[in-house]
Design a protein around this motif. Structure first.
Motif, PDB file in Angstrom:
ATOM      1  N   GLY A   1      27.164  43.706  45.282  1.00 26.41           N
ATOM      2  CA  GLY A   1      26.658  42.349  45.260  1.00 26.41           C
ATOM      3  C   GLY A   1      27.209  41.479  44.150  1.00 26.41           C
ATOM      4  O   GLY A   1      27.330  40.260  44.303  1.00 26.41           O
ATOM      5  N   LEU A   2      27.570  42.098  43.016  1.00 22.84           N
ATOM      6  CA  LEU A   2      27.943  41.319  41.833  1.00 22.84           C
ATOM      7  C   LEU A   2      29.395  41.486  41.402  1.00 22.84           C
ATOM      8  O   LEU A   2      29.993  40.542  40.869  1.00 22.84           O
ATOM      9  CB  LEU A   2      27.015  41.692  40.661  1.00 22.84           C
ATOM     10  CG  LEU A   2      25.510  41.482  40.897  1.00 22.84           C
ATOM     11  CD1 LEU A   2      24.715  41.955  39.693  1.00 22.84           C
ATOM     12  CD2 LEU A   2      25.207  40.017  41.206  1.00 22.84           C
ATOM     13  N   LEU A   3      29.969  42.661  41.603  1.00 22.52           N
ATOM     14  CA  LEU A   3      31.333  42.881  41.104  1.00 22.52           C
ATOM     15  C   LEU A   3      32.354  41.995  41.815  1.00 22.52           C
ATOM     16  O   LEU A   3      33.346  41.578  41.202  1.00 22.52           O
ATOM     17  CB  LEU A   3      31.724  44.356  41.252  1.00 22.52           C
ATOM     18  CG  LEU A   3      31.035  45.329  40.304  1.00 22.52           C
ATOM     19  CD1 LEU A   3      31.620  46.727  40.460  1.00 22.52           C
ATOM     20  CD2 LEU A   3      31.152  44.869  38.843  1.00 22.52           C
ATOM     21  N   GLU A   4      32.150  41.719  43.096  1.00 24.15           N
ATOM     22  CA  GLU A   4      33.107  40.856  43.790  1.00 24.15           C
ATOM     23  C   GLU A   4      33.057  39.425  43.271  1.00 24.15           C
ATOM     24  O   GLU A   4      33.958  38.630  43.536  1.00 24.15           O
ATOM     25  CB  GLU A   4      32.835  40.877  45.300  1.00 24.15           C
ATOM     26  CG  GLU A   4      31.456  40.396  45.696  1.00 24.15           C
ATOM     27  CD  GLU A   4      31.225  40.501  47.188  1.00 24.15           C
ATOM     28  OE1 GLU A   4      32.166  40.243  47.963  1.00 24.15           O
ATOM     29  OE2 GLU A   4      30.111  40.853  47.585  1.00 24.15           O
ATOM     30  N   LEU A   5      32.007  39.086  42.508  1.00 26.67           N
ATOM     31  CA  LEU A   5      31.877  37.767  41.888  1.00 26.67           C
ATOM     32  C   LEU A   5      32.189  37.805  40.403  1.00 26.67           C
ATOM     33  O   LEU A   5      32.140  36.775  39.728  1.00 26.67           O
ATOM     34  CB  LEU A   5      30.459  37.231  42.099  1.00 26.67           C
ATOM     35  CG  LEU A   5      30.011  37.089  43.560  1.00 26.67           C
ATOM     36  CD1 LEU A   5      28.545  36.699  43.628  1.00 26.67           C
ATOM     37  CD2 LEU A   5      30.873  36.069  44.287  1.00 26.67           C
ATOM     38  N   THR A   6      32.510  38.985  39.872  1.00 28.84           N
ATOM     39  CA  THR A   6      32.861  39.141  38.454  1.00 28.84           C
ATOM     40  C   THR A   6      34.378  39.104  38.342  1.00 28.84           C
ATOM     41  O   THR A   6      35.056  40.138  38.345  1.00 28.84           O
ATOM     42  CB  THR A   6      32.281  40.455  37.900  1.00 28.84           C
ATOM     43  OG1 THR A   6      30.873  40.503  38.163  1.00 28.84           O
ATOM     44  CG2 THR A   6      32.508  40.559  36.396  1.00 28.84           C
ATOM     45  N   LEU A   7      34.920  37.899  38.282  1.00 32.70           N
ATOM     46  CA  LEU A   7      36.362  37.688  38.325  1.00 32.70           C
ATOM     47  C   LEU A   7      36.876  37.073  37.025  1.00 32.70           C
ATOM     48  O   LEU A   7      36.125  36.453  36.273  1.00 32.70           O
ATOM     49  CB  LEU A   7      36.718  36.788  39.512  1.00 32.70           C
ATOM     50  CG  LEU A   7      36.257  37.279  40.889  1.00 32.70           C
ATOM     51  CD1 LEU A   7      36.577  36.240  41.952  1.00 32.70           C
ATOM     52  CD2 LEU A   7      36.883  38.616  41.236  1.00 32.70           C
ATOM     53  N   PHE A   8      38.178  37.231  36.803  1.00 29.67           N
ATOM     54  CA  PHE A   8      38.807  36.703  35.596  1.00 29.67           C
ATOM     55  C   PHE A   8      40.150  36.091  35.951  1.00 29.67           C
ATOM     56  O   PHE A   8      40.758  36.438  36.971  1.00 29.67           O
ATOM     57  CB  PHE A   8      38.993  37.832  34.566  1.00 29.67           C
ATOM     58  CG  PHE A   8      37.701  38.486  34.160  1.00 29.67           C
ATOM     59  CD1 PHE A   8      36.976  38.009  33.077  1.00 29.67           C
ATOM     60  CD2 PHE A   8      37.201  39.572  34.866  1.00 29.67           C
ATOM     61  CE1 PHE A   8      35.776  38.594  32.712  1.00 29.67           C
ATOM     62  CE2 PHE A   8      36.000  40.168  34.514  1.00 29.67           C
ATOM     63  CZ  PHE A   8      35.286  39.671  33.432  1.00 29.67           C
ATOM     64  N   ASP A   9      40.612  35.177  35.112  1.00 30.67           N
ATOM     65  CA  ASP A   9      41.898  34.532  35.375  1.00 30.67           C
ATOM     66  C   ASP A   9      43.045  35.461  34.995  1.00 30.67           C
ATOM     67  O   ASP A   9      42.838  36.581  34.519  1.00 30.67           O
ATOM     68  CB  ASP A   9      41.986  33.184  34.651  1.00 30.67           C
ATOM     69  CG  ASP A   9      41.829  33.308  33.143  1.00 30.67           C
ATOM     70  OD1 ASP A   9      42.181  34.372  32.583  1.00 30.67           O
ATOM     71  OD2 ASP A   9      41.349  32.348  32.512  1.00 30.67           O
ATOM     72  N   CYS A  10      44.264  34.972  35.188  1.00 29.41           N
ATOM     73  CA  CYS A  10      45.452  35.814  35.011  1.00 29.41           C
ATOM     74  C   CYS A  10      45.532  36.452  33.627  1.00 29.41           C
ATOM     75  O   CYS A  10      45.849  37.637  33.493  1.00 29.41           O
ATOM     76  CB  CYS A  10      46.712  34.987  35.275  1.00 29.41           C
ATOM     77  SG  CYS A  10      46.861  34.378  36.968  1.00 29.41           S
ATOM     78  N   THR A  11      45.256  35.673  32.601  1.00 37.54           N
ATOM     79  CA  THR A  11      45.407  36.169  31.236  1.00 37.54           C
ATOM     80  C   THR A  11      44.326  37.174  30.857  1.00 37.54           C
ATOM     81  O   THR A  11      44.510  37.944  29.919  1.00 37.54           O
ATOM     82  CB  THR A  11      45.377  35.005  30.230  1.00 37.54           C
ATOM     83  OG1 THR A  11      44.124  34.302  30.363  1.00 37.54           O
ATOM     84  CG2 THR A  11      46.519  34.042  30.504  1.00 37.54           C
ATOM     85  N   ARG A  12      43.214  37.164  31.571  1.00 37.80           N
ATOM     86  CA  ARG A  12      42.092  38.050  31.235  1.00 37.80           C
ATOM     87  C   ARG A  12      41.920  39.184  32.241  1.00 37.80           C
ATOM     88  O   ARG A  12      40.935  39.915  32.187  1.00 37.80           O
ATOM     89  CB  ARG A  12      40.784  37.241  31.156  1.00 37.80           C
ATOM     90  CG  ARG A  12      40.747  36.280  29.984  1.00 37.80           C
ATOM     91  CD  ARG A  12      39.436  35.511  29.957  1.00 37.80           C
ATOM     92  NE  ARG A  12      39.303  34.722  28.750  1.00 37.80           N
ATOM     93  CZ  ARG A  12      39.787  33.515  28.578  1.00 37.80           C
ATOM     94  NH1 ARG A  12      40.462  32.943  29.570  1.00 37.80           N
ATOM     95  NH2 ARG A  12      39.624  32.864  27.442  1.00 37.80           N
ATOM     96  N   ALA A  13      42.876  39.339  33.155  1.00 30.29           N
ATOM     97  CA  ALA A  13      42.758  40.377  34.184  1.00 30.29           C
ATOM     98  C   ALA A  13      44.060  41.146  34.379  1.00 30.29           C
ATOM     99  O   ALA A  13      44.277  41.737  35.441  1.00 30.29           O
ATOM    100  CB  ALA A  13      42.314  39.762  35.506  1.00 30.29           C
TER     101      ALA A  13
END
Length: 438
Positions: free
Chosen positions: A290-302
């Motif tokens: 439920g939550l991990l698919e919404l826990t995203l980061f931009d290029c520099t942080r992922a």
């Protein structure tokens, strides 16, 4: 070929040669791996499976265009929460576990395992080749049914073997999570093998075959497991009520000093474990689906990963934690106070991830992945230590009932998490994203 049931002249467990014991422990490890592996594949590929009804997402996956996110000022939501896959991933298993005890003891183990292997194969074909999401979810349901039937059958069969086979089973189920999530991630990662989700699923058809060979060829059965002819349908279902039990079980329940505990005392004694497992499984699957698919980061942080790759490696880190903690029981175990603190630790992680989806304060993918790894450690530790504590706290006559009371807690926790994840996903996606890091 022959398949088995449950009777015949007993052979004392203590007389089994060491080489045979080791062979059977390895067999149960492989059986545990193969039994849960297909389900893990389905969860690891949940976003890919649901993309079949989302043309834009499907095109992006087919073209391997899982690019990293340059800007996180807007939400990046899938059409449907992966909780939908989780519902199907637990319903089949829960159903067979609920109705199975009324008749499954009359079906020989070998017949059950033939059904399991056939169902797993059918599930992979359905999930990989179905043209739309509804048919794909039928495949997930079939895989769930197979895993549930396999688990209840093999845990029952284990009563005919030394206790060490249970340790092999536990490690195998933990390894299934790690192997399934990692293999799927490697097969589909655009920077690695870059196979489509359908091809990745079909490449794993070897596992039902390994399951079949391990059970019918590698595993050495004790004489308490009667063999029935595969080509004699009348032997596939036992219409006679059997009172046979494993020799080790019969010996211990007939001991004069065996303490008898009534049903209510057992239920009261294990209620704290039921609640613990329920909270832990609800929390971890609510996070994962439920939550991990919404826990995203931009290029520099992922590390340059896109949303799909982040989701897959979250699953890998979670399953790694589960495998490590489930395999650690032979080396150390937790006391009761520590066991009962685990659900509240898991619930705290769920609250943390939930807050982060509204106001993003986790600064980097590595930090989120580390928290997911801890989540896996908590999940695996609770599973292995709770059942180990029950094993040590109850005599064998009461232990089976104690385990049966607790066994359904994880399924109901997962089901509630899956149902809750759907509206929560839609609610979060309607709320503007805020973050405290820039």
């Amino acid at each position: 070929m022959q398949v088995e049931s449950d009777t015949s002249k007993p052979t004392p467990i203590d007389t089994i040669p060491t080489a045979v014991r080791r062979r059977n422990v390895i067999s149960f490890l492989i059986l545990g791996l193969c039994n849960n592996y297909v389900l893990v594949l389905m969860l690891s590929g949940a976003q890919d499976l649901l993309a079949k009804d989302d043309p834009a997402a499907l095109a992006a996956r087919q073209n391997h265009s899982d690019h990293c996110l340059e800007d996180l000022n807007a939400r990046h939501c899938t059409k449907t929460s992966t909780g939908l896959v989780l519902i199907c991933n637990i319903l089949g298993s829960l159903t067979i576990k609920a109705i199975g005890p009324f008749f499954i003891h009359r079906v020989p183990y070998g017949v059950r395992l033939l059904v399991v292997c056939s169902a797993q194969t059918s599930a992979i074909f359905l999930a990989a080749l179905a043209p739309n999401v509804p048919l794909t979810l039928v495949g997930v349901l079939v895989a769930s049914f197979a895993a549930g039937l396999g688990e209840m059958s093999l845990l029952s069969l284990a009563s005919h073997f030394p206790r060490s086979t249970i340790l092999g089973w536990s490690s195998g189920t933990g390894l299934a999570g790690l192997a399934g999530s990692l293999i799927y991630a490697v097969l589909t990662d655009v920077r690695l093998l870059a196979f489509s989700s359908s091809t990745a699923l079909l490449l794993n058809l070897a596992f039902p075959v390994i399951y079949f060979i391990t059970y019918f060829v590698v595993l050495v059965y004790p004489s308490t497991v009667k063999k029935a002819c595969l080509f004699s349908p009348s032997s596939w279902f036992d219409f006679k009520k059997s009172s046979k039990v494993s020799p080790n079980y019969q010996k211990q329940i007939n001991e004069p000093n065996t303490q008898k505990i009534n049903k209510m005392e057992i239920f009261k004694g294990v209620s704290k474990f039921y609640l613990s497992i329920f909270i832990i499984y609800f929390s971890q699957y609510f996070i994962n689906q439920g939550l991990l698919e919404l826990t995203l980061f931009d290029c520099t942080r992922a590390f340059g990963m896109g949303p799909a790759a982040m989701y897959r490696y979250y699953q890998v880190l979670y399953q790694t934690g589960v495998f490590i903690s489930r395999s650690s029981l032979p080396f150390f175990s937790l006391n009761l106070c520590m066991i009962l603190s685990l659900p509240w630790m898991q619930a705290s992680l769920m609250i943390l991830f939930c807050i982060n989806t509204f106001i993003a304060f986790i600064p980097h993918f590595a930090v989120a992945a580390g928290l997911v790894f801890i989540e896996g450690l908590i999940a695996g530790s609770s599973y292995s230590n709770i059942y180990n504590h029950i094993y040590k706290s109850y005599d064998i006559a009461s232990r089976e009932r104690a385990v049966s009371y607790v066994a359904s807690a994880d399924g109901f926790g997962i089901l509630l998490a899956a149902i809750s994840a759907l509206p929560v996903h839609d609610t979060i996606c309607k709320v503007p994203l805020k973050h405290i890091w820039n």
